[in-house]
Design a protein around this motif. Structure first.
Motif, PDB file in Angstrom:
ATOM      1  N   ARG A   9       5.922 -62.352 -42.049  1.00 49.05           N
ATOM      2  CA  ARG A   9       5.974 -63.821 -42.020  1.00 49.05           C
ATOM      3  C   ARG A   9       7.179 -64.344 -42.792  1.00 49.05           C
ATOM      4  O   ARG A   9       7.811 -65.328 -42.393  1.00 49.05           O
ATOM      5  CB  ARG A   9       4.679 -64.399 -42.594  1.00 49.05           C
ATOM      6  N   TRP A  22      10.090 -66.786 -41.332  1.00 49.88           N
ATOM      7  CA  TRP A  22      10.411 -68.076 -41.940  1.00 49.88           C
ATOM      8  C   TRP A  22      11.868 -68.139 -42.386  1.00 49.88           C
ATOM      9  O   TRP A  22      12.502 -69.195 -42.303  1.00 49.88           O
ATOM     10  CB  TRP A  22       9.465 -68.362 -43.113  1.00 49.88           C
ATOM     11  N   ARG A  78       2.893 -71.481 -37.039  1.00 52.08           N
ATOM     12  CA  ARG A  78       3.191 -70.728 -38.261  1.00 52.08           C
ATOM     13  C   ARG A  78       2.795 -71.503 -39.515  1.00 52.08           C
ATOM     14  O   ARG A  78       2.384 -70.901 -40.514  1.00 52.08           O
ATOM     15  CB  ARG A  78       4.678 -70.352 -38.287  1.00 52.08           C
TER      16      ARG A  78
END
Length: 478
Positions: free
Chosen positions: A79, A83, A104
């Motif tokens: 993740r 990002w 997300r």
């Protein structure tokens, strides 16, 4: 009509006793609803309990295994990589892949990048770039004594169980004072409202003072305009919107509150004005804010509706609420299972309340207000429903979104590549040297091959790492 004294607190005339009681609850209680009788109880708190992963040493918002979801390290690493890519290409993601970004945010922003992501989502990053030096200018000014006095009295009341704000005069309280004072100078016609302090404190837990200031500006002006202005008309209007939406979401709860003549201002003011930062377990607060800054105020409405539905949405629960007092007590002590991160986030996502529903009820509430109370005194700008609307209203330049790396981390793979490049270069130079000493002269290469740039960590495999990615900007304040 509510009457506001210095501090824009919830002090009201006799006809609005509920607003006065709400002000007291905002100012004089901790996260557990306990009144503090002295400053020593607030900032002289001592405990043998260790600080949790969010910085709390006690209180209702301290981390517990039951209140939060545990994410495997390898999932968190993946993740973070995603990002980082979004932050490096923010304008493209907002324009073409906003739905994916929203998903997300619903999954939760990685802790190491939450501060930076919040600043980008809120538009605070763009504001900061477009007004360079503005915060320093405001910070250097003395401030209006009327607001300075109220702010100083409120500092020790903000998250007294959090290590950042425990010490009187500590760096947390100093930065909180700077941010709140700067806002009163930025918007002197609005001044300071006591409910702004917890909003600013949450931001300061994740970013430096300047970034927190611009985050506060965006929340006050774009997400919740009019909430902190004199008269509190905007929050009263949103209370009526919440009540109208409740009729669709939970008719039983709606009938119960209507039967006992419970004005929404009685139970939703602190929820909305503080964006649930003083109500929910901290893990839930962070997830709500991730979605709130992405999707806008509809998330705040959804949280309120979920809590009302869960607490008052069945006949069994209503058996214990035979009057207004019992109902208020129930809503003050919400069952922890309904506030747990996993349950609450699922309910928020599934609740069918959209921006269109909110705006439709908003128009109806304004019409009823004018019919019964006359014209609105607070002329707030129209609120923006989330990050995409904010960016569309004020399109930023590519320069405004550019990141300014302060730390560059190379992976072992990158180091290995650099070594191999140097070895190849050395071998090539040796060969060229031998050729130059040969009887036949050879012209030097006028275009030497440039050395290959070192790849950054985000270009390499991350599955094997158990450590959080280092930020290339100010990711977190602590």
């Amino acid at each position: 009509m509510a009457r506001i004294e210095p501090g824009n607190g919830l002090k009201s005339a006799e006809s609005h006793k509920s607003l006065r009681s709400t002000r007291e609850s905002l100012v004089l209680t901790d996260g557990e609803g306990n009144s503090f009788s002295s400053d020593s109880e607030l900032n002289g708190y001592t405990s043998e309990r260790q600080t949790d992963k969010y910085g709390f040493i006690g209180g209702a918002q301290q981390y517990s295994e039951q209140s939060a979801e545990n994410i495997p390290p390898e999932v968190l690493r993946q993740r973070e990589a995603k990002w980082l890519d979004m932050l490096n290409n923010w304008d493209k993601w907002m324009a073409k892949r906003h739905k994916k970004m929203k998903l997300r945010c619903q999954k939760g922003i990685p802790p190491s990048l939450r501060g930076r992501a919040w600043l980008y989502l809120s538009g605070g990053k763009v504001k900061r770039e477009q007004h360079k030096g503005k915060f320093e200018e405001l910070d250097s000014q003395a401030g209006d004594p009327k607001w300075v006095d109220v702010i100083e009295r409120d500092l020790h009341r903000q998250f007294p169980f959090h290590e950042m704000f425990m010490a009187r005069g500590g760096h947390g309280q100093q930065d909180l004072y700077r941010v709140l004072k700067a806002y009163t100078l930025h918007r002197p016609e609005e001044g300071y409202c006591q409910a702004q302090a917890p909003i600013a404190a949450v931001l300061l837990m994740h970013m430096p003072a300047e970034d927190a200031f611009w985050g506060l500006v965006q929340i006050c002006e774009k997400y919740l305009p009019g909430y902190y202005s004199a008269g509190l008309e905007a929050i009263q209007l949103d209370g009526e919107i919440l009540f109208a939406l409740l009729k669709r979401v939970s008719p039983l709860a709606h009938r119960h509150l209507k039967k006992h003549k419970m004005d929404p201002i009685l139970y939703m003011t602190e929820w909305f004005m503080c964006a649930f930062s003083r109500t929910l377990p901290w893990a839930s607060v962070l997830r709500v804010w991730d979605m709130f800054l992405c999707e806008g105020v509809k998330i705040i409405f959804r949280v309120g509706l979920v809590l009302l539905k869960c607490m008052l949405g069945s006949q069994d629960k209503l058996k214990t609420c035979q009057g207004q007092y019992e109902t208020m007590e129930l809503l003050k002590t919400i069952d922890t299972r309904y506030m747990q991160e996993g349950f609450l986030v699922r309910e928020i996502i599934e609740l069918p309340v959209s921006e269109r529903n909110i705006e439709k009820e908003h128009l109806a509430s304004v019409r009823r207000w004018k019919e019964t109370r006359g014209e609105l005194h607070c002329k707030s700008p129209p609120r923006m429903h989330g990050a995409k609307a904010i960016m569309a209203a004020e399109p930023p330049s590519h320069q405004d979104l550019r990141q300014n790396p302060t730390i560059i981390v190379e992976s072992p793979l990158a180091t290995k590549r650099n070594g191999e490049d140097k070895e190849r270069k050395k071998t090539k130079e040796e060969k060229n040297g031998k050729k130059n000493h040969s009887p036949t002269p050879v012209a030097a290469n006028p275009f030497p091959e440039p050395s290959e740039p070192s790849p950054l960590l985000k270009d390499t495999a991350m599955q094997g790492s158990n450590q959080s990615l280092s930020s290339t900007e100010h990711d977190t304040y602590l």
